[in-house]
Structure formats: structure tokens, C-alpha cells
Design a protein around this motif. Sequence first.
Motif, PDB file in Angstrom:
ATOM      1  N   UNK A 169      88.380  -1.208 -95.344  1.00 16.88           N
ATOM      2  CA  UNK A 169      88.007  -0.056 -96.162  1.00 16.88           C
ATOM      3  C   UNK A 169      89.036   0.211 -97.256  1.00 16.88           C
ATOM      4  N   UNK A 170      90.322   0.094 -96.888  1.00 15.04           N
ATOM      5  CA  UNK A 170      91.367   0.290 -97.898  1.00 15.04           C
ATOM      6  C   UNK A 170      91.301  -0.775 -98.983  1.00 15.04           C
ATOM      7  N   UNK A 171      91.001  -2.010 -98.606  1.00 12.74           N
ATOM      8  CA  UNK A 171      90.866  -3.071 -99.607  1.00 12.74           C
ATOM      9  C   UNK A 171      89.742  -2.757-100.580  1.00 12.74           C
ATOM     10  N   UNK A 172      88.641  -2.221-100.028  1.00 12.06           N
ATOM     11  CA  UNK A 172      87.512  -1.863-100.885  1.00 12.06           C
ATOM     12  C   UNK A 172      87.896  -0.734-101.832  1.00 12.06           C
ATOM     13  N   UNK A 173      88.614   0.258-101.334  1.00 13.38           N
ATOM     14  CA  UNK A 173      89.068   1.362-102.191  1.00 13.38           C
ATOM     15  C   UNK A 173      89.985   0.847-103.294  1.00 13.38           C
ATOM     16  N   UNK A 174      90.880  -0.077-102.927  1.00 11.91           N
ATOM     17  CA  UNK A 174      91.805  -0.634-103.925  1.00 11.91           C
ATOM     18  C   UNK A 174      91.040  -1.414-104.991  1.00 11.91           C
ATOM     19  N   UNK A 175      90.019  -2.158-104.576  1.00 12.66           N
ATOM     20  CA  UNK A 175      89.203  -2.904-105.540  1.00 12.66           C
ATOM     21  C   UNK A 175      88.453  -1.965-106.470  1.00 12.66           C
ATOM     22  N   UNK A 176      87.956  -0.852-105.923  1.00 17.92           N
ATOM     23  CA  UNK A 176      87.249   0.131-106.755  1.00 17.92           C
ATOM     24  C   UNK A 176      88.171   0.734-107.797  1.00 17.92           C
ATOM     25  N   UNK A 177      89.408   1.022-107.385  1.00 15.16           N
ATOM     26  CA  UNK A 177      90.388   1.560-108.348  1.00 15.16           C
ATOM     27  C   UNK A 177      90.648   0.538-109.446  1.00 15.16           C
ATOM     28  N   UNK A 178      90.780  -0.733-109.058  1.00 14.88           N
ATOM     29  CA  UNK A 178      91.037  -1.783-110.043  1.00 14.88           C
ATOM     30  C   UNK A 178      89.880  -1.909-111.032  1.00 14.88           C
ATOM     31  N   UNK A 179      88.635  -1.754-110.549  1.00 19.74           N
ATOM     32  CA  UNK A 179      87.472  -1.823-111.431  1.00 19.74           C
ATOM     33  C   UNK A 179      87.458  -0.663-112.421  1.00 19.74           C
ATOM     34  N   UNK A 180      87.800   0.540-111.933  1.00 17.32           N
ATOM     35  CA  UNK A 180      87.815   1.717-112.811  1.00 17.32           C
ATOM     36  C   UNK A 180      88.824   1.558-113.937  1.00 17.32           C
ATOM     37  N   UNK A 181      89.925   0.887-113.662  1.00 22.14           N
ATOM     38  CA  UNK A 181      90.990   0.749-114.662  1.00 22.14           C
ATOM     39  C   UNK A 181      90.631  -0.237-115.770  1.00 22.14           C
ATOM     40  N   UNK A 182      89.557  -1.024-115.565  1.00 26.80           N
ATOM     41  CA  UNK A 182      89.149  -1.971-116.598  1.00 26.80           C
ATOM     42  C   UNK A 182      88.438  -1.273-117.760  1.00 26.80           C
ATOM     43  N   UNK A 183      87.913  -0.057-117.509  1.00 34.10           N
ATOM     44  CA  UNK A 183      87.208   0.671-118.553  1.00 34.10           C
ATOM     45  C   UNK A 183      88.147   1.463-119.459  1.00 34.10           C
ATOM     46  N   UNK A 184      87.558   2.113-120.467  1.00 40.89           N
ATOM     47  CA  UNK A 184      88.327   2.946-121.391  1.00 40.89           C
ATOM     48  C   UNK A 184      88.607   4.283-120.723  1.00 40.89           C
TER      49      UNK A 184
ATOM     50  N   UNK B 145      91.262   7.957-120.359  1.00 39.83           N
ATOM     51  CA  UNK B 145      92.286   8.847-120.891  1.00 39.83           C
ATOM     52  C   UNK B 145      93.624   8.468-120.270  1.00 39.83           C
ATOM     53  N   UNK B 146      94.736   8.628-121.011  1.00 40.84           N
ATOM     54  CA  UNK B 146      96.069   8.273-120.476  1.00 40.84           C
ATOM     55  C   UNK B 146      96.366   8.942-119.140  1.00 40.84           C
ATOM     56  N   UNK B 147      96.000  10.209-119.006  1.00 36.73           N
ATOM     57  CA  UNK B 147      96.287  10.909-117.751  1.00 36.73           C
ATOM     58  C   UNK B 147      95.493  10.329-116.578  1.00 36.73           C
ATOM     59  N   UNK B 148      94.226   9.971-116.876  1.00 29.34           N
ATOM     60  CA  UNK B 148      93.384   9.386-115.830  1.00 29.34           C
ATOM     61  C   UNK B 148      93.896   8.000-115.437  1.00 29.34           C
ATOM     62  N   UNK B 149      94.343   7.195-116.448  1.00 33.76           N
ATOM     63  CA  UNK B 149      94.879   5.864-116.156  1.00 33.76           C
ATOM     64  C   UNK B 149      96.144   5.982-115.309  1.00 33.76           C
ATOM     65  N   UNK B 150      96.993   6.956-115.657  1.00 31.89           N
ATOM     66  CA  UNK B 150      98.226   7.147-114.894  1.00 31.89           C
ATOM     67  C   UNK B 150      97.921   7.534-113.451  1.00 31.89           C
ATOM     68  N   UNK B 151      96.888   8.387-113.274  1.00 30.64           N
ATOM     69  CA  UNK B 151      96.511   8.789-111.922  1.00 30.64           C
ATOM     70  C   UNK B 151      96.012   7.600-111.116  1.00 30.64           C
ATOM     71  N   UNK B 152      95.205   6.747-111.748  1.00 29.47           N
ATOM     72  CA  UNK B 152      94.671   5.571-111.058  1.00 29.47           C
ATOM     73  C   UNK B 152      95.775   4.568-110.720  1.00 29.47           C
ATOM     74  N   UNK B 153      96.765   4.467-111.642  1.00 26.34           N
ATOM     75  CA  UNK B 153      97.888   3.567-111.374  1.00 26.34           C
ATOM     76  C   UNK B 153      98.640   4.022-110.132  1.00 26.34           C
ATOM     77  N   UNK B 154      98.901   5.316-110.043  1.00 26.39           N
ATOM     78  CA  UNK B 154      99.608   5.847-108.881  1.00 26.39           C
ATOM     79  C   UNK B 154      98.797   5.686-107.607  1.00 26.39           C
TER      80      UNK B 154
END
Length: 515
Positions: free
Chosen positions: A124-139, A141-150
Amino acid sequence: MSLHKLRLAAAVPLTISTFSSRLFLKPFPNTLTLGLFSRRLQQHKPLLVRAFSASATVQDIPATQTTVSSVARPQWKASIDFKWIRDNKEAVEINIKNRNSNANLDVVLELYENMVNLQKEVERLREERNNVAKKMKGKLEPSERERLVEEGKSLKESLVSMEEDLVKLKDELQHVAQSIPNMTHPDVPVGGEDSSAIRKEVGCPREFHFQIKDHLQLGKDLDLIDFDSAAEVSGSKFFYLKNEAVLLEMALLNWTLSQVMKKGYTPLTTPEIVRSSIVEKCGFQPRGDNTQVYSIDGTDQCLIGTAEIPLGGIHMDSILLESALPLKYIAFSHCFRTEAGAAGAATKGLYRVHQFSKAEMFVICRPEDSEFFHHELIQIEEDLFTSLGLHFKTLDMATADLGAPAYRKFDIEAWMPGFGRFGEISSASNCTDYQSRRLGIRYRPSEPLQTGPKKGKANLPATKFVHTLNATACAVPRMMVCLLENNQQEDGSVVIPEPLRPFMGGIELIKPKLK
């Protein structure tokens, strides 16, 4: 490598399979308390990670607990069917009891449940991590990207820690599950050795009209065996063979090989030093307090107690063709056993010794053929001993006397006049897939599956574990006990059985030496 520093080590029979063997379960040091997954955790699940880390505190752990040992990572792993064990819990539990095993099924099942739950959380954690990685491929906001990175960093750290705990849990499960013995044939008598059933009896005890001698006295009078010199040179339970006894040993082995080869068995000589892991995979533990295994100090090697061990290893980690099966071997080797704990009159002379010659049969076959080959092996043994004129009985051994690997075992006991009783001279065991699951010996069925998605391309059938069987064709010292004692004459001579005479240069009689 010097062999002068041989050290006794342990052999509590070890095991595997959809089932496995017996192993002494002890409380382990440096235990790590792990929690079950009784509640779904928030976002990054820090509680779950802590519960499976060395820094976990009592407050972090859910109510349902289990204790998992910090054990050394196993050098090899058996292919154990844990789901089958769980689904057949009652049958496995009864089997453990009937075989007088020390295995703890409850601990195995608890560890397995924990492993399954942790595996689900890891996925389940691997799936969550993959979902985060997919979200980061899109355009973003800087704050949202920083949140996803963390969030991605936190998930990665959690996942690394959890995967480490999963490895430890799998190692512990493997360690404990190897104590489960093989399952048992439904016709095997339940109980100790006294419950074993007589399958067949051949011949009758010879009547002597003179004062008989045991093989020790015959060996001394005929100048055939020297225990005293061997005791000075090597210690107790060693011996020298002399004169016609040397020829008799060679005759027994050569005659046995020639007879068994007629049945399609390939002759082999084997290494007599093997790695400790091979001993373990075959169902024996080379370290402990009451072992039958000589372990070579400062190495990971042992002396073999039977050719069954190197024969099992010859096809280790192999996928065989179905068309190559069965593989049938007859192997000559010297065997070495500590005979730890052996004592009493039944151990005197050649009956129980530290080193001896033996011819061992070994079969690798398809699962559906193993019962047939088990009966073939015992028939070969019975034919050999009948040809030598022995009085013997074949026993279907009871559950508590099977050891860890055997699904079913037939022992042959021959009449030994000097002892005034029957003594074991051979055994034949069907180990089903117990050893092959540890040794990694599989075969691929010849028939392809139905045509795959690509036209003309056949799907390869899944591999299956082979079955292994072993049987003693000739253990020289005990055969000598039988032949010397049963064939002695009133004048002190010993008659050589007719089948062996061509292999002894035509000698028909061992006569007392002129003084």
C-alpha cells in the motif's frame, strides 16, 4: 585442509516442505516486539513504522502482539507452502504430535499472519509513493510541489524501514517453520517404534547344535577384525578389517552394485565432505549436543553420514526435464557418524561404528511415481538379503520413528544370532517433496499448456518439485555381522554365501588360521 580437528556438532533433524522437520525451539535473545495491524494509520503511518523498528516503545504497539527474534539471516530458504499449512492447520497439528516433534505451529501461523499483514502495508505504501510520483509529473504550484516532495521523502523513509522489518520477519518465519516435519502416509502406524507393523518376514532362524560365537569372537579367532589396534590409533568404535574380511567387504559392495545396476540404477562414488548447508537441506542439523554429524572445525563443511546427502545435492537448484525422470542412482561412499548417546550391548563390535562403507540407492522422480519407486526400493533390498540367505523382517515404521524428512519408511531387521535378536540392516524412505523444497530441485512437465495470446506460441507449464527417495542397499559392517554369525560352522569356519564367491576369487570358506 587438515581433518585432525574434527568437532562433534549437532543434529536435531531439521526440515521443510509444504511441511518440514523438527527443530529445537528456544527463547531467542534480543527479541523485538512487533505489533499487528489493528487499525489503519494516518497518511504516512509513522506508528506502523515505529512498531516495526528497533526503537518501538510499548505505547506505540497495538494490543495484539507477537515476539519476533533477532536471528541471523538464513543462508538458504526452503520453499515452504505457508498457505497450505494455514489451511490445513488441524492435520499439521496432529501430524506434529504423532511424530513427537518439537515444532510450534502456533508461532509459525502467528508469524505468517504478521508477515502477510506487513506485506500488504508495504504494497500500500508503494502504491501511495507511486501516486505521489505521478502527481509531481504535472504542472503544479511551487507550494504544492514542495508538499509532495516532502510527502514523497516521508513515504520513502517509511517504506525503507518497513521493508527492512519485512525481511527480518520473513527470516524469523523461515527459521521457525523449518521445524515442521513432513506429513505422513495415512497407512503409517501411529506411535513409537514398538507400534511399527511387520510388512513381511522371510526365512526362519537357523538352528545351531553347537555353542555359537558372536562376530567379535569369530573376527578374533579367524583373524578378520582388529578393534584393539584401531582403538589405540583412532579411538573406540573404529576397526581394522584383515585377510578374508577385506575381500568380503569388496565382494559385498561389488555384488550389490552389479545387482542394483541391473535395475537401471547409475553407479556413483560421491564426495565424503559436504557443505553444512547441504546437510541441513537434506533434513539434518550439523550443530547441536547430540548430533550424528562430524563437523570440520573452522569450516562450513561436514563428513557425510550417508551418501543420501551428496546425492541430494547433485541436482540442487536445478530444473529437470520430465523426460529425464526418474533419475536412479546407486552410490558407494564411506560414512561417518558420531553415534552420540549410543551405549549398551547392542552397540558392541561392528553393529555401531564411527566409520563404515555403504552402498546407497537414491531416486528422483515425479510426485505421482514416488510410491511406486518406494516399493521398488524395498523389493530390491528384500531380494538382495534373500539371495544371501538371511532371515529378516520388513517393518512399516511408526510415526515417532520416521525422523523429519520421511513421509513413510520401511526398515529391514535381520536375525543376528550373536545378539540373540533382530538388528536393523537397512531402511527405505519416501521423502516426497520435503528435501526438494529445501534443495530447490524441480522439473518442468513435458506437455505445454494451451496456445498463448501470440499465435503459435505455447505457454510453458509451471515447474513442480520432484520427490526424492533413499534406501540402503548394503551397509557393510552390519552385513558382516549377519554373514559371520549366521554362517558359522562347528569347527569355527564361516561359509561364504554362493552369490559372493565369484567376487572373492572363488573362496567358499573362511577357515581358522594355522598357529
